[in-house]
Design an enzyme around this catalytic site. Sequence first.
Site, mmCIF file in Angstrom:
data_model
loop_
_atom_site.group_PDB
_atom_site.id
_atom_site.type_symbol
_atom_site.label_atom_id
_atom_site.label_comp_id
_atom_site.label_asym_id
_atom_site.label_seq_id
_atom_site.Cartn_x
_atom_site.Cartn_y
_atom_site.Cartn_z
ATOM 1 N N ARG A 215 -8.303 -65.660 3.337
ATOM 2 C CA ARG A 215 -8.011 -66.599 2.075
ATOM 3 C C ARG A 215 -6.898 -67.217 2.278
ATOM 4 N NH1 ARG A 215 -10.148 -61.326 -0.407
ATOM 5 N NH2 ARG A 215 -7.986 -60.009 -0.108
ATOM 6 N N PHE A 231 -20.702 -65.182 -3.015
ATOM 7 C CA PHE A 231 -20.222 -63.841 -3.094
ATOM 8 C C PHE A 231 -18.760 -63.841 -3.279
ATOM 9 C CE2 PHE A 231 -23.613 -64.507 0.191
ATOM 10 C CZ PHE A 231 -24.779 -63.538 -0.294
ATOM 11 N N ASP A 253 -21.574 -64.904 -7.822
ATOM 12 C CA ASP A 253 -21.562 -63.356 -7.736
ATOM 13 C C ASP A 253 -22.669 -62.874 -8.531
ATOM 14 O OD1 ASP A 253 -19.534 -61.417 -5.833
ATOM 15 O OD2 ASP A 253 -20.834 -60.462 -7.468
ATOM 16 N N SER A 254 -23.352 -61.862 -7.935
ATOM 17 C CA SER A 254 -24.325 -61.137 -8.796
ATOM 18 C C SER A 254 -23.593 -60.226 -9.869
ATOM 19 C CB SER A 254 -25.188 -60.540 -8.025
ATOM 20 O OG SER A 254 -24.592 -59.381 -7.142
ATOM 21 N N ALA A 283 -27.355 -64.912 -4.837
ATOM 22 C CA ALA A 283 -26.865 -66.103 -4.013
ATOM 23 C C ALA A 283 -28.130 -66.887 -3.597
ATOM 24 C CB ALA A 283 -25.522 -65.661 -3.117
ATOM 25 N N ASP A 303 -19.428 -64.964 2.149
ATOM 26 C CA ASP A 303 -18.717 -63.684 2.348
ATOM 27 C C ASP A 303 -19.615 -62.551 1.790
ATOM 28 O OD1 ASP A 303 -16.960 -61.722 3.260
ATOM 29 O OD2 ASP A 303 -15.611 -62.018 1.638
ATOM 30 N N CYS A 343 -19.826 -58.684 7.707
ATOM 31 C CA CYS A 343 -18.958 -57.413 7.759
ATOM 32 C C CYS A 343 -19.786 -56.276 8.250
ATOM 33 C CB CYS A 343 -18.198 -57.204 6.456
ATOM 34 S SG CYS A 343 -19.333 -56.695 5.028
HETATM 35 N N1 SAH Z 1 -15.271 -62.757 -0.836
HETATM 36 C C1 SAH Z 1 -14.648 -61.503 -1.927
HETATM 37 C C2 SAH Z 1 -15.309 -60.289 -1.265
HETATM 38 C C3 SAH Z 1 -16.983 -60.329 -1.320
HETATM 39 S S1 SAH Z 1 -17.933 -58.853 -1.386
HETATM 40 C C4 SAH Z 1 -13.284 -61.242 -1.849
HETATM 41 O O1 SAH Z 1 -12.604 -62.209 -0.801
HETATM 42 O O2 SAH Z 1 -12.756 -60.513 -2.418
HETATM 43 C C5 SAH Z 1 -19.410 -59.228 -1.605
HETATM 44 C C6 SAH Z 1 -19.871 -59.692 -3.094
HETATM 45 O O3 SAH Z 1 -21.407 -59.973 -3.047
HETATM 46 C C7 SAH Z 1 -19.846 -58.579 -4.061
HETATM 47 O O4 SAH Z 1 -18.882 -58.967 -5.071
HETATM 48 C C8 SAH Z 1 -21.073 -58.390 -4.687
HETATM 49 O O5 SAH Z 1 -21.193 -58.066 -6.117
HETATM 50 C C9 SAH Z 1 -21.646 -59.826 -4.116
HETATM 51 N N2 SAH Z 1 -23.370 -59.580 -3.994
HETATM 52 C C10 SAH Z 1 -23.828 -58.829 -3.512
HETATM 53 N N3 SAH Z 1 -25.146 -59.152 -3.405
HETATM 54 C C11 SAH Z 1 -25.250 -60.218 -3.966
HETATM 55 C C12 SAH Z 1 -26.341 -61.421 -4.143
HETATM 56 N N4 SAH Z 1 -27.572 -61.254 -3.783
HETATM 57 N N5 SAH Z 1 -26.068 -62.464 -4.797
HETATM 58 C C13 SAH Z 1 -24.618 -62.860 -5.223
HETATM 59 N N6 SAH Z 1 -23.910 -61.892 -4.997
HETATM 60 C C14 SAH Z 1 -24.040 -60.658 -4.380
#
Ligand code: SAH
Length: 403
Positions: A215, A231, A253-254, A283, A303, A343
């Site tokens: 970040r 995400f 984000d979802s 996404a 991410d 991850c």
């Molecule tokens: N980048 C963030 C962490 C991301 S974690 C940080 O720095 O804090 C992954 C995220 O993906 C979660 O918030 C989850 O809600 C989201 N997510 C999971 N599946 C998804 C989808 N199909 N579309 C959009 N978001 C999604």
Amino acid sequence: MDALILKPGKEKSLQRRHPWIYSGAVARVKGEPAAGDTVRIVSADGVFLSHAAYSPASRIRARVWNWSEAEAVDESLMFQRLRAALAGRESLEAFRHPKGAVRLVHGESDGLPGIIADRYAETIVLQCLSAGAERWRKTIAGQLLQLTGCACVYERSDAEVRQMEGLSPRHGLLLGAEPPERVESFEPGSPGLRFLADVRRGQKTGLFLDQRDSRALIGSVARGADVLDVFCYAGGFSLAALAGGARSVLALDSSGDALSVARENMALNGLPPDRTEWRQADAFKALRLLRDQGRSFDLIIVDPPKFAPTAAHVERAARAYKDINLQAFKLLRPGGAMATFSCSGAVGIELFQKILAGAALDAGVTATVEKRLMAAPDHPVSLSFPESEYLKGLVCRARIDSG
Ligand code: SAH
């Protein structure tokens, strides 16, 4: 003491100090150990190898506490491990800052298998992910408070991996005073950001601390950029980009809950709401839509959640990584940069880079790898336990004459 006697040849990984004993390596169980009990691990020819926590329901049948026959597995061992874990983080500003958000204990890499402890200011969030961790949770919680002077330990042992250990989910206050609805903590960087976390209902322990350094990196390259944060969760990368002078941010984000916290985080840091759009969407669909609308960006962060929970899911996960990155590449302006992450422990960096190569090719983008990224150092990678290197990232840059 009860013991697990290994099959011939199965002592090798333990001799290399890998801390897991798989069920297939065990010839027989001596005695009647219960889940979480300490057992001796003994080679086929009777040589002591380690003390480990027994986990009869799991494919990972035991996890190593120590390698010494003379050293007991008791409260003082736990205390010693915790003290070492904290000492190893003393150089980190996130640790030293009284309101810092930092991982205090990172499981196997800190010699405490299955135990995760994240600190948000005065609140510690504990995850116990194995039968051995479960056995020692109260001891660990008490010692953590003693060592840190924090106000409470809140337990979030509700991760899905507990099922594989035959453990049911548990969450709630374990020790000390109830934490506030939103726990405020500080993430160093330039200029540094304040984050609210919902430690009760948020994902993982509330925030994703492993991405702290990435970040900060995004913050340092975002000036003047139109940014897409795919995400985005509680807004981590978006806020870093805004603080770093991004021209605009579109964050996807979802999860509506995550986006609510993200909006609160933006206000908390006094960042301009008029330059940001928080969009609740899937996404995979949203990126296609953006493409149809002719949108493009200078800086894209991808991410996603863990697409491959185990090695068995790698193929399906590879397709998902390819698809999301392909769509993202199509939105990247020539000369623009994309920071993309996996991850999934089961997807190694080489495979991940190969997936990215395929995605760029199919998107018609010529790109270079500018940097490899990993988790922040409070999530240490143990050389004898490569599984601990779960998070990997690449910064790819689209060539100016891309295409
Ligand atoms: N980048 C963030 C962490 C991301 S974690 C940080 O720095 O804090 C992954 C995220 O993906 C979660 O918030 C989850 O809600 C989201 N997510 C999971 N599946 C998804 C989808 N199909 N579309 C959009 N978001 C999604």
